[in-house]
Design a protein around this motif. Structure first.
Motif, PDB file in Angstrom:
ATOM      1  N   GLN A 142     117.046  52.340 -12.868  1.00  0.00           N
ATOM      2  CA  GLN A 142     116.931  53.212 -11.386  1.00  0.00           C
ATOM      3  C   GLN A 142     118.670  53.058 -10.910  1.00  0.00           C
ATOM      4  O   GLN A 142     118.945  53.656  -9.977  1.00  0.00           O
ATOM      5  CB  GLN A 142     116.208  52.561 -10.557  1.00  0.00           C
ATOM      6  N   PHE A 169     120.079  59.069   1.260  1.00  0.00           N
ATOM      7  CA  PHE A 169     119.645  59.547  -0.076  1.00  0.00           C
ATOM      8  C   PHE A 169     118.796  60.750  -0.131  1.00  0.00           C
ATOM      9  O   PHE A 169     118.074  60.956  -0.864  1.00  0.00           O
ATOM     10  CB  PHE A 169     119.541  58.481  -0.931  1.00  0.00           C
ATOM     11  N   VAL A 227     109.753  52.865  -5.547  1.00  0.00           N
ATOM     12  CA  VAL A 227     109.876  54.412  -5.505  1.00  0.00           C
ATOM     13  C   VAL A 227     109.287  54.943  -6.761  1.00  0.00           C
ATOM     14  O   VAL A 227     109.704  54.645  -7.893  1.00  0.00           O
ATOM     15  CB  VAL A 227     111.278  54.603  -5.472  1.00  0.00           C
ATOM     16  N   SER A 267     112.091  46.305  -6.770  1.00  0.00           N
ATOM     17  CA  SER A 267     110.798  46.451  -5.973  1.00  0.00           C
ATOM     18  C   SER A 267     109.876  47.162  -6.288  1.00  0.00           C
ATOM     19  O   SER A 267     108.499  47.311  -5.636  1.00  0.00           O
ATOM     20  CB  SER A 267     111.242  46.594  -4.505  1.00  0.00           C
ATOM     21  N   SER A 300     116.234  44.361   0.138  1.00  0.00           N
ATOM     22  CA  SER A 300     116.295  43.004   0.505  1.00  0.00           C
ATOM     23  C   SER A 300     116.671  42.963   2.168  1.00  0.00           C
ATOM     24  O   SER A 300     117.732  43.691   2.394  1.00  0.00           O
ATOM     25  CB  SER A 300     117.402  42.117  -0.236  1.00  0.00           C
ATOM     26  N   ASN A 316     112.171  38.646 -11.209  1.00  0.00           N
ATOM     27  CA  ASN A 316     112.537  39.108 -10.054  1.00  0.00           C
ATOM     28  C   ASN A 316     112.218  38.044  -8.906  1.00  0.00           C
ATOM     29  O   ASN A 316     111.553  37.261  -9.123  1.00  0.00           O
ATOM     30  CB  ASN A 316     111.438  40.400  -9.880  1.00  0.00           C
TER      31      ASN A 316
HETATM   32  P1  OAD Z   1     115.226  47.386  -3.943  1.00  0.00           P
HETATM   33  O1  OAD Z   1     116.198  47.198  -3.396  1.00  0.00           O
HETATM   34  O2  OAD Z   1     114.109  48.186  -3.445  1.00  0.00           O
HETATM   35  O3  OAD Z   1     114.561  46.129  -4.882  1.00  0.00           O
HETATM   36  C1  OAD Z   1     115.292  45.395  -5.455  1.00  0.00           C
HETATM   37  C2  OAD Z   1     114.427  43.944  -6.073  1.00  0.00           C
HETATM   38  O4  OAD Z   1     115.409  43.194  -6.524  1.00  0.00           O
HETATM   39  C3  OAD Z   1     113.762  43.439  -4.707  1.00  0.00           C
HETATM   40  O5  OAD Z   1     112.334  43.103  -5.142  1.00  0.00           O
HETATM   41  C4  OAD Z   1     114.478  41.917  -4.676  1.00  0.00           C
HETATM   42  O6  OAD Z   1     113.788  41.063  -4.124  1.00  0.00           O
HETATM   43  C5  OAD Z   1     115.031  41.889  -5.859  1.00  0.00           C
HETATM   44  N1  OAD Z   1     116.314  40.920  -6.159  1.00  0.00           N
HETATM   45  C6  OAD Z   1     117.513  41.522  -5.400  1.00  0.00           C
HETATM   46  N2  OAD Z   1     118.345  40.742  -6.116  1.00  0.00           N
HETATM   47  C7  OAD Z   1     117.978  39.938  -7.364  1.00  0.00           C
HETATM   48  C8  OAD Z   1     118.532  38.921  -7.913  1.00  0.00           C
HETATM   49  N3  OAD Z   1     119.726  38.733  -8.055  1.00  0.00           N
HETATM   50  N4  OAD Z   1     117.682  38.527  -8.956  1.00  0.00           N
HETATM   51  C9  OAD Z   1     116.304  38.799  -8.910  1.00  0.00           C
HETATM   52  N5  OAD Z   1     115.782  39.681  -8.188  1.00  0.00           N
HETATM   53  C10 OAD Z   1     116.615  40.360  -7.186  1.00  0.00           C
HETATM   54  O7  OAD Z   1     115.841  48.370  -5.325  1.00  0.00           O
HETATM   55  P2  OAD Z   1     115.520  49.323  -6.395  1.00  0.00           P
HETATM   56  O8  OAD Z   1     113.927  48.608  -6.801  1.00  0.00           O
HETATM   57  O9  OAD Z   1     116.313  49.166  -7.286  1.00  0.00           O
HETATM   58  O10 OAD Z   1     116.715  55.441  -5.181  1.00  0.00           O
HETATM   59  O11 OAD Z   1     115.072  50.612  -5.469  1.00  0.00           O
HETATM   60  C11 OAD Z   1     114.598  51.667  -6.244  1.00  0.00           C
HETATM   61  C12 OAD Z   1     115.141  52.955  -5.636  1.00  0.00           C
HETATM   62  O12 OAD Z   1     115.415  53.019  -4.195  1.00  0.00           O
HETATM   63  C13 OAD Z   1     116.786  53.176  -6.030  1.00  0.00           C
HETATM   64  O13 OAD Z   1     116.918  53.733  -7.061  1.00  0.00           O
HETATM   65  C14 OAD Z   1     117.173  54.072  -4.820  1.00  0.00           C
HETATM   66  C15 OAD Z   1     116.435  53.373  -3.721  1.00  0.00           C
HETATM   67  O14 OAD Z   1     116.298  54.378  -2.549  1.00  0.00           O
HETATM   68  C16 OAD Z   1     117.324  56.414  -4.762  1.00  0.00           C
HETATM   69  O15 OAD Z   1     118.287  56.484  -4.080  1.00  0.00           O
HETATM   70  C17 OAD Z   1     116.738  57.737  -5.243  1.00  0.00           C
END
Ligand code: OAD
Length: 272
Positions: free
Chosen positions: A111, A63, A209, A206, A42, A229
């Motif tokens: 994740q 990471f 990954v 998002s 974000s 989301n």
């Molecule tokens: P991201 O930070 O990439 O994505 C989070 C998503 O959730 C975004 O689309 C935001 O808009 C949304 N979001 C945030 N807060 C929210 C809320 N309260 N309600 C609804 N939506 C919300 O996080 P991940 O997709 O989990 O991996 O990231 C994937 C991986 O990237 C992680 O597991 C980590 C990172 O690098 C490793 O470290 C290997």
């Protein structure tokens, strides 16, 4: 088309009719932001936007396993903030537990490394921690396990732990999956499970990954896919039975629970 319309009401009807019995849930950091844990991407609030103090070549390096080998300090600076124990599950975590209690949860793919799904009550055998977790730690060279107490101590004092086998002396890290590392076996063993789902729910990710990001594509055409989301992600929305709730996870699951007649039960479960 399986649903009468691409709406929450149509989806709730599908669930109440008993057509969703094998639900696969896929989650990311967005389900834990309301617990006080930042997500990654974000703008402004995400972890990657706030790492200037660590002087990294690029944000994801914190990471990255090759970077960690050369320079483990930045990760250990951050680990203290991310270490589980001080955060409470959100109502979204409890919603996943509610699905489990109703016998509707086929599998949760997460994740997240915060262990909050487990803390909310979802049992181990229902969870695939695709990016590992802080639950175990080991040497990155000889893989020898490292005691939890020592890891806790290391993280709280921000020192870098080393393998207890002195002839190895490798770096120790929590078994969270870094860029450049393989995902756990359990992920690959269950990767095609979404094909058995009669409903998929994607929340708080998002989907940027891989290979996690491709999981929703394994769902059969005709199995509804719900995205809760703040933003539209992946290919969610491209199929006739995709339903999009572009809002906060907590308010989205409350709306879904209400439409299914489960809201009181959900609030009570969360308050436990
Ligand atoms: P991201 O930070 O990439 O994505 C989070 C998503 O959730 C975004 O689309 C935001 O808009 C949304 N979001 C945030 N807060 C929210 C809320 N309260 N309600 C609804 N939506 C919300 O996080 P991940 O997709 O989990 O991996 O990231 C994937 C991986 O990237 C992680 O597991 C980590 C990172 O690098 C490793 O470290 C290997």
């Amino acid at each position: 088309q399986t649903l009468k319309a691409r709406s929450l009401e149509a989806l709730a009807e599908y669930i109440k009719d008993g057509r969703a019995q094998q639900i696969v849930v896929m989650t990311g950091a967005g389900i834990s932001t309301s617990a006080g844990i930042p997500d990654f991407r974000s703008p402004k609030t995400g972890l990657y936007a706030n790492l200037a103090r660590l002087n990294l070549p690029h944000a994801e390096a914190v990471f990255d396993i090759s970077y960690f080998r050369e320079n483990p300090e930045p990760f250990y600076t951050l680990a203290q903030e991310l270490y589980p124990g001080k955060f409470r599950p959100t109502i979204t975590h409890s919603f996943i537990n509610l699905l489990y209690k109703k016998g509707l949860l086929l599998k949760l793919f997460t994740q997240n490394i915060d262990c909050l799904e487990r803390e909310a009550g979802v049992p181990d055998d229902k969870i695939i921690e695709a990016h590992g977790s802080f639950a175990k730690q080991s040497c990155i060279d000889c893989k020898k396990p490292y005691p939890e107490e020592r890891m806790r101590d290391a993280i709280s004092k921000k020192w870098v732990p080393r393998c207890l086998d002195l002839s190895c002396n490798g770096l120790v890290k929590p078994e969270i999956v870094f860029f450049g590392e393989q995902l756990p076996e359990a992920f690959f063993e269950n990767r095609t499970l979404p094909a058995q789902a009669d409903l998929a729910i994607v929340m708080g990710s998002s989907l940027s990954v891989h290979p996690f990001a491709s999981l929703p594509q394994f769902c059969e055409e005709g199995a509804p896919r719900l995205l809760i989301n703040r933003e539209q992600v992946g290919d969610l929305g491209s199929r006739p039975d995709d339903v999009l709730l572009l809002e906060d996870c907590d308010s989205g699951v409350r709306k879904l629970a209400e439409a299914c007649g489960w809201l009181e039960e959900l609030e009570a479960l969360w308050a436990e």
